[in-house]
Design a protein around this motif. Structure first.
Motif, short mmCIF file in Angstrom:
data_model
loop_
_atom_site.label_atom_id
_atom_site.label_comp_id
_atom_site.label_asym_id
_atom_site.label_seq_id
_atom_site.Cartn_x
_atom_site.Cartn_y
_atom_site.Cartn_z
N PHE A 63 48.61 -18.35 2.84
CA PHE A 63 47.52 -17.40 2.69
C PHE A 63 48.03 -15.97 2.84
O PHE A 63 47.73 -15.08 2.04
N PHE B 206 48.98 -23.46 5.84
CA PHE B 206 47.88 -22.70 5.27
C PHE B 206 48.04 -21.20 5.56
O PHE B 206 47.97 -20.35 4.67
N ILE C 102 43.68 -26.83 3.69
CA ILE C 102 42.74 -26.94 4.81
C ILE C 102 42.20 -28.38 4.89
O ILE C 102 42.16 -29.00 5.96
N LEU D 280 37.84 -19.96 7.89
CA LEU D 280 39.11 -19.73 7.22
C LEU D 280 38.98 -19.96 5.72
O LEU D 280 39.47 -19.16 4.90
N VAL E 203 39.44 -17.27 2.58
CA VAL E 203 40.24 -17.45 1.36
C VAL E 203 39.39 -17.14 0.13
O VAL E 203 39.80 -16.37 -0.74
N LEU F 16 45.00 -23.50 -1.35
CA LEU F 16 44.76 -23.15 0.06
C LEU F 16 43.62 -24.01 0.62
O LEU F 16 43.72 -24.53 1.75
N LYS G 90 37.08 -24.17 10.28
CA LYS G 90 37.71 -24.32 8.97
C LYS G 90 36.87 -23.63 7.90
O LYS G 90 37.40 -23.15 6.89
N TYR H 259 47.74 -26.28 9.36
CA TYR H 259 47.19 -24.92 9.44
C TYR H 259 48.28 -23.86 9.44
O TYR H 259 48.06 -22.74 8.96
#
Lengths: 506, 616
Positions: free
Chosen positions: A453, A449, A430, B13, B17, A426, B10, A446
């Protein structure tokens, strides 16, 4: 020009992201081992490569997936940009006709049969939607901030396939599209929308799941108590985050307390009084603490809105409305679910949303899944030695509950390893998305992603008993050709686009 | 076109994760590494431990005649969780039970108080010991009754109707048994009486287990790792009893319709050759499902057939006890075997105290006194012993000395036979009389103990052991009923000699006296042309008619058998005791009865003593 010539010469083989391909192959291999574990039968002592066995079929699907991946590598990366809408439209048509062609399999109409094979159109809609939305948002001058029409356009592109998939009664697959809000967030959607959405989901899950559980005092409902508590916490957090960072001189001299006065008010009055009331209820006389919480929260909401209007600080109004909306959402959902709907409808909604487990309502599946994982210990029971999975205690063990096999046979070492592999994948996606020279590639990255996810989050969370039971596959692990090829397409189109990142376009 | 403010998202995000993966790994940690609970639950899901019952050891007599063996029987087991929805009426009809019984049994199974090992997922005993016929009827219909299983078991089967008290029986374990020994679980069998109980640990063997894999639907999916964790049952060990079955059979035959007991011991080894307790019952009735009913019937019988009188009956030994007195007086120097003679004028008369005796010459020395069983002789002996203040400063000292002699001969305490329920009898001591007579007593007060009356009580086994001790001229081995446990060394408890406080020479005088009793005294009917018998009669007074007692051994030199016969209310010792004892000796020593003896045996077999209905 030298660089251009160089890049053209280099070609795909040199510039493709081999690291991701390696990750893909490792996950694929581990996935096959898990399928072996899930399909093996102690009694029959089956040959894993016997014709017609699921293990062999999966091996074949893996071959097909690798073939598809390789094929994608040979295509021109500009193809995807050019044909994005056409692919999207074709897939929409396919999704639309699926319910009419597909036979009823456990209430779902999502499998199209062609000869002896059947495939699930919803699995292929993911990459098509991602391409389409990437193309839509990647056009020159597109901006999400402050442009409602653009935002609505995005929503439409997402909702269309979603709606069609709901028609196939594949709610789980439809919910996956909500994950694209993560991508929208990256592309400029206000964080408050994402946050509100996540907050709403949390209210719903916590509130409904724990509605019937009473807290320590034996009177208050945990669900209600926690939701109001969360509302207060979120409100306080928003007051902190949305307080402008001081660049004006007027505010620079203010003390920390004065600047965040509103936040402190919420914490002291809201959370403080709730805490006192809880202590009173537990140790002195039991009463419904939620009433006190509601009064306090109501007062805070009025305070925020009034302060906002009087001082013309409108963010206080919005935050106040957020708190009010939180309560309204929770209580209306609660009321509709428990007081308006009939019991069988209520159950159906809960099962559909994964808030109640199986129709038996016993929590059997999730408990057996946790027993499977928990019994693995540090090193696991060894390849093909898991009893929970082999003896069919775990439901759907080769598809949605495949992670149980990893946990049982490979133990903590193996399952934590798989989680870390997914994490690396993941983060790598990104990284790849961010290095795209054009918005199209980045947005598509994205999307990939977000979808991966969501699958990892929900699938493994469900198996671990942390997320609602929503039947969606674990990428590269779950049995089935459609999902495997769908995920491979999703990933490899990104890799193909990425491989062309260094070539300057006309 | 790059928006650097947005690019920072980013990290949000990526952080999300990492956070999610971190939380999930923590969850994995708590599931997999912090407790073994899940492992245990997975095991209990997957593994079904099926118990395999070993064959119970067989029992044979001293000549290898098989007395007890196993026969297949079938238990019906039920798994409560699986039997839901079974047609109860159909089931009851197939098993020949009524629905009320079914309901009661199901409640019993579920009652954790009465059935401590209950689990709704494991097999519970529903009905035990179906015969092959009942089993085959049920088996045809079994497919209609999910949750009901057949467990093959074995039940005891008996070749002969004899020795019920010795053999004992087996029955279902009681909750108390499960509590004390965790080897057992509900529905197991355990020895209840006799050697079945005292040798339970050898007879039962070791249960085996089969580890099977069971899937989510309860179906068996074969053995776990090909049976690597299975444990084979170890069969129980066979027992060889010291009982001579022919002798036992004759004893039981002779004691028909009489109350009492016969015990025979091989003096050199302490092995019990026969042990008859009458009335008895047929061990074959105590098998299978009728056991409970039969057991209730027998325990309600006023004649107490379940009581093993040989070791549980405590009787006055009567004149057989005089031998022990003679030995004590000789050893203590109170009497001289030839020079001491006491007068007897139809009994012992002193200071107004009178102990009667029958007519015979007077005065008599020891050997004829034993031969004619003279009461006066032994009363005088005791009188002089307890009155001897030179030797014993107080009467209590004399009593203690006397008691020590008695205990050394195996009286007053359990002998320690390998059967459950043995009683100790009663040998009074000084404290006993101090309490009873407020400290004011002397030899005359307790004179009747010298002739085996008064407070003295012995079990028939102790009387027989007295015979064995005299036969051995001064020692005995603890009497035991099991000659050999297959594959086990002999227990040294039963091979050690216990010496009495009396010298072998003094025993010779008593043997002569007992020989005299047979040649010309009270036991003359025991005289025979084949071997020399030593014997002593007893006529024990009690509330009702006298008990007829005999104690003896044969041959006089190198004795092979010592016998005690006790016939309740049989009258004179010569009425029943002597002839029965003689028949047993003949049977054992000669291996058969002569035709005349056979005729005699028939007569005694058919003799019946009428017992009133007064409480016993």
């Amino acid at each position: 020009m030298a660089p251009m010539r160089d890049n053209q010469k280099k070609g795909v083989i040199q510039s493709v992201d081999w690291f991701t391909i390696l990750l893909f192959l490792v996950l694929l291999g581990m996935g096959w081992l898990s399928i072996c574990g899930a399909c093996y039968d102690f009694e029959e002592d089956i040959n894993l490569l016997a014709p017609g066995s699921r293990t062999r079929l999966q091996l074949m699907w893996m071959g097909v997936a690798c073939g598809v991946g390789t094929l994608v590598m040979f295509t021109d990366d500009r193809l995807y940009d050019a044909f994005a809408y056409i692919i999207y439209a074709l897939l929409l048509v396919l999704l639309f006709i699926t319910p009419f062609l597909a036979p009823d399999i456990k209430g779902s109409h999502s499998w199209i049969k062609i000869g002896s094979f059947s495939f699930q159109s919803a699995e292929f809609a993911k990459f098509a939607t991602s391409l389409a939305i990437a193309k839509y948002m990647g056009r020159y001058g597109f901006s999400l901030s402050g442009n409602w029409r653009n935002f609505v356009g995005c929503l439409l592109l997402i909702m269309l396939p979603m709606g069609l998939i709901v028609m196939q009664r594949e709610t789980g697959s439809a919910l996956v599209y909500f994950s694209l809000f993560l991508m929208l967030y990256r592309e400029g959607m206000p964080g408050s929308i994402l946050f509100s959405g996540i907050a709403a989901v949390i209210y719903f899950v916590v509130g409904i799941r724990l509605a019937d559980v009473t807290a320590l005092d034996g009177v208050t409902s945990w669900g209600e108590y926690l939701v109001i508590m969360l509302t207060l916490l979120f409100t306080a957090a928003m007051l902190y985050i949305y307080e402008p960072h001081s660049n004006s001189e007027r505010e620079a001299h203010l003390s920390f307390y004065r600047r965040y006065q509103m936040m402190f008010e919420v914490i002291t009055y809201g959370i403080g009084i709730t805490a006192l009331a809880s202590l009173f209820s537990v140790y002195v006389r039991a009463f419904n603490v939620a009433i006190v919480q509601l009064i306090v929260t109501g007062a805070i909401i009025i305070r925020l809105i009034l302060a906002g209007l009087l001082r013309s600080v409108y963010r206080y109004c919005y935050i106040g409305l957020f708190a009010l909306g939180s309560l309204v959402l929770f209580y209306s959902a609660h009321t509709i679910l428990y007081h308006v709907l009939e019991e069988h409808q209520q159950k159906r909604v809960l099962v559909l949303l994964g808030l109640k487990d199986d129709p038996k309502g016993t929590g059997y599946n999730v408990i057996q899944a946790q027993i499977a994982i928990g019994s693995g210990g540090l090193h696991g029971k060894g390849f093909l030695k898991g009893t929970q999975t082999k003896l069919k205690y775990v439901p759907e063990q080769e598809t949605d509950f495949i992670f149980c096999t990893v946990g049982e046979e490979q133990g903590f070492a193996g399952s934590a390893g798989v989680l870390l592999l997914f994490m690396v994948l993941l983060l790598r996606i990104i990284h790849i998305a961010e290095r795209q020279p054009y918005a199209f590639g980045r947005i598509y990255g994205y999307c990939v992603f977000s979808i991966f996810f969501f699958h990892v989050l929900i699938n493994i969370g469900m198996v671990l008993g942390l997320a609602p039971v929503i039947g969606i596959p674990l990428p590269f692990f779950s049995y089935g050709g459609s999902s495997l090829i769908g995920f491979t397409l999703l990933l490899f189109i990104l890799l193909r686009i990425d491989a062309g990142r260094n070539r300057l376009r006309r | 076109m790059q928006d650097f403010e947005l690019e920072k998202r980013k990290y949000v995000l990526g952080g999300a994760v990492i956070l999610v993966i971190f939380v999930y790994i923590m969850r994995l940690f708590s599931l997999q590494l912090t407790s073994d609970d899940y492992k245990a639950r997975a095991d209990s899901n997957a593994f079904m431990r099926r118990i395999q019952y070993p064959a119970r050891g067989a029992i044979s007599d001293r000549n290898g005649k098989l007395m007890v063996y196993n026969q297949p029987a079938y238990d019906i087991m039920v798994v409560m969780r699986e039997q839901i929805g079974v047609d109860t009426a159909d089931l009851c009809a197939s098993l020949g039970i009524d629905t009320a019984w079914y309901k009661r049994r199901m409640d019993e199974i579920r009652d954790r108080y009465r059935n401590p090992g209950y689990s709704p997922h494991t097999q519970q005993l529903f009905m035990s010991q179906l015969s092959a016929q009942e089993f085959s009827n049920f088996q045809e219909k079994m497919f209609r009754f999910p949750g009901f299983y057949i467990q093959k078991r074995s039940i005891r089967q008996y070749n002969y109707p004899y020795a019920a008290h010795i053999l004992g029986d087996v029955g279902e374990v009681s909750p108390a048994d499960i509590e004390t020994d965790n080897y057992y679980q509900s529905g197991d069998y355990i020895g209840k009486l006799g050697v079945e109980r005292s040798y339970e640990k050898y007879l039962r063997g070791v249960k085996g287990t089969e580890v099977l894999l069971r899937d989510a639907h309860g179906r068996i999916k074969g053995r776990y790792q090909g049976g690597a964790f299975d444990q084979k049952p170890v069969p129980g060990k066979n027992l060889m009893l010291s009982i001579d079955l022919d002798l036992q059979a004759l004893g039981e035959r002779l004691m028909k319709n009489k109350l009492g007991s016969i015990v025979a011991i091989e003096p050199s080894t302490g092995e019990v050759l026969c042990m008859v307790s009458s009335p008895t019952f047929d061990p074959r009735q105590m098998v299978g499902r009728q056991r409970g009913k039969k057991h209730r019937e027998l325990s309600a019988d006023p004649m107490k057939p379940l009581l093993n009188r040989s070791i549980m009956g405590q009787y006055p030994p009567g004149s057989t006890f005089k031998t022990s007195q003679a030995l004590t007086f000789l050893q203590e120097g109170i009497i001289d075997p030839y020079r001491t003679a006491y007068p007897c004028s139809h009994g012992f008369h002193y200071k107004g105290l009178k102990v009667g005796c029958h007519g015979h010459g007077s005065p008599l020395p020891l050997i004829p006194a034993i031969g004619t069983s003279c009461n006066a002789y032994f009363c005088w002996g005791l009188y002089y012993m307890f009155g001897n203040r030179k030797k014993y400063p107080t009467v209590q000292d004399a009593m203690t000395t006397w008691k020590d002699y008695m205990v050394s001969m195996g009286f007053g305490y359990k002998l320690g036979i390998d059967l459950p329920g043995e009683k100790r009898g009663l040998i009074p001591n000084a404290k006993f009389y101090d309490k009873n007579y407020n400290g004011s007593w002397n030899g005359l007060t307790i004179i009747s103990i010298s002739i085996g009356q008064g407070e003295v009580n012995l079990t028939p086994l102790q009387i027989a052991n007295l015979g064995a001790t005299i036969a051995n001229r001064g020692w005995y081995k603890i009497p035991h009923i099991v000659k050999e446990v297959q594959g086990e060394p002999r227990d040294s408890v039963y091979t050690r000699r216990h010496y009495t406080k009396v010298s072998p020479q003094n025993y010779e005088y008593v043997c002569d006296g007992m020989e005299r009793a047979v040649l010309s005294g009270t036991c003359h009917s025991a005289r025979n042309p084949w071997y020399v018998v030593c014997g002593k009669t007893g006529t024990a007074q009690n509330r009702g008619h006298d008990h007829s007692v005999f104690m003896g051994f044969a041959p006089k030199d190198n004795p092979k058998i010592a016998v005690a016969v006790y016939v309740e209310n049989g009258g004179w010792g010569a009425n029943y005791g002597v002839p029965l004892g003689a028949l047993l000796m003949e049977q054992y020593i000669n291996g058969h009865l002569s035709p005349e003896s056979e005729k005699k045996a028939e007569i005694f077999e058919n003799k019946e003593i009428s017992y009133g209905t007064y409480a016993r």
